[in-house]
Design an enzyme around this catalytic site. Structure first.
Site, mmCIF file in Angstrom:
data_model
loop_
_atom_site.group_PDB
_atom_site.id
_atom_site.type_symbol
_atom_site.label_atom_id
_atom_site.label_comp_id
_atom_site.label_asym_id
_atom_site.label_seq_id
_atom_site.Cartn_x
_atom_site.Cartn_y
_atom_site.Cartn_z
ATOM 1 N N ILE A 131 -0.875 28.337 6.472
ATOM 2 C CA ILE A 131 -2.305 28.015 6.505
ATOM 3 C C ILE A 131 -2.545 26.943 7.559
ATOM 4 O O ILE A 131 -1.977 25.848 7.481
ATOM 5 C CB ILE A 131 -2.808 27.494 5.148
ATOM 6 C CG1 ILE A 131 -2.480 28.469 4.005
ATOM 7 C CG2 ILE A 131 -4.314 27.246 5.205
ATOM 8 C CD1 ILE A 131 -2.885 27.950 2.629
ATOM 9 N N ASP A 132 -3.364 27.257 8.541
ATOM 10 C CA ASP A 132 -3.804 26.263 9.528
ATOM 11 C C ASP A 132 -5.162 25.744 9.074
ATOM 12 O O ASP A 132 -6.065 26.534 8.771
ATOM 13 C CB ASP A 132 -3.925 26.892 10.921
ATOM 14 C CG ASP A 132 -2.586 27.385 11.451
ATOM 15 O OD1 ASP A 132 -1.568 26.769 11.115
ATOM 16 O OD2 ASP A 132 -2.575 28.389 12.183
#
Length: 258
Positions: A131-132
């Site tokens: 997850i960015d």
């Protein structure tokens, strides 16, 4: 492996066959040959390596199988790879080349079924959800889609729960705004996400020292990943591939030993 409960992981970026380092997901700077980096990390008894191809997904390219095969052939430690993986067949090919873990990021946003397929075929321990995270104009944290270089409407908490429901074995949490900035991890966010996660979290983005990593471990991370910390040295960011000595890590993380 260093025998400690917490892992200290270099997170290395690939672009056009070379090793690069970014700042806030932009301005990639060439820092060397990935094979040479792997050999250095072998000598340092690194826990694990993460390689992410930053152009593969954005340009809709296949993973560079020849390069990955050479990297895997040199690695004496577990290898995680992400970038351009959109199908089960691609993931299985990577595993056959010697990759232990497949990291899936943008592909899950566009194809939520992909991770379920990977988990079913490869096992949860071989699948990492990534997850960015970046703040929007109003300061609200949202999931960033690196393949399309834009924010989504997804909230990190919701996305994390979706990844867990899909069966991932661990989740890599990366901070876009802290990437390459040496400002430390976002501890408040890490603490919050760890409270709602039932799988191990890998903190990434902003680490400058082992003290930063200790703080991440104290606030819910099972592993701490970093890029700049392991490829730059000094205020002028001279390129130097390095890793702390085992004695340093053991001393700092002694309370976490198995």
């Amino acid at each position: 492996m260093n025998g400690l409960f917490n892992r200290v992981i270099p997170c290395l970026l690939l672009q056009d066959g070379g090793l690069v380092k970014t700042r806030q997901f932009g301005h990639p700077k060439y820092v060397g040959d990935p094979i040479n980096a792997v050999r250095i990390f072998n000598d340092k008894y690194v826990d694990e390596l993460i390689f992410l191809d930053i152009r593969a997904s954005r340009l809709n390219l296949e993973p560079d199988y020849d390069l990955i095969e050479r990297i895997a052939g040199e690695c004496f430690m577990p290898l995680c790879y992400g970038g351009g993986v959109k199908t089960l067949a691609q993931a299985k090919k990577l595993v056959a080349l010697g990759v232990e873990k497949i990291a899936v990021n943008s592909a899950f946003i566009h194809d939520p079924q992909l991770i379920q397929q990977l988990v079913c075929e490869l096992g949860a321990q071989s699948v990492v959800g990534a997850i960015d995270i970046k703040r929007n104009f109003w300061g609200h944290e949202r999931v960033y889609d690196a393949s399309r270089q834009r924010l989504t409407a997804l909230e990190p908490e919701t996305h994390l729960k979706q990844l867990i429901a899909a069966g991932v074995g661990e989740i890599l949490i990366n901070d876009v705004e802290r990437d390459g900035m040496f400002t430390g991890y976002n501890i408040e966010r890490l603490q919050h996400l760890s409270q709602i996660s039932s799988v191990p979290l890998v903190a990434c983005g902003g680490a400058q020292s082992l003290d930063d990593m200790q703080q991440a471990f104290d606030n819910g991370a099972s592993a701490a990943a970093a890029g700049s910390m392991f490829v730059f040295y000094g205020p002028h960011r001279a390129v130097l591939i390095t890793y702390p000595e085992y004695a340093q890590i053991k001393k700092l993380f002694a309370g976490n030993a198995l």
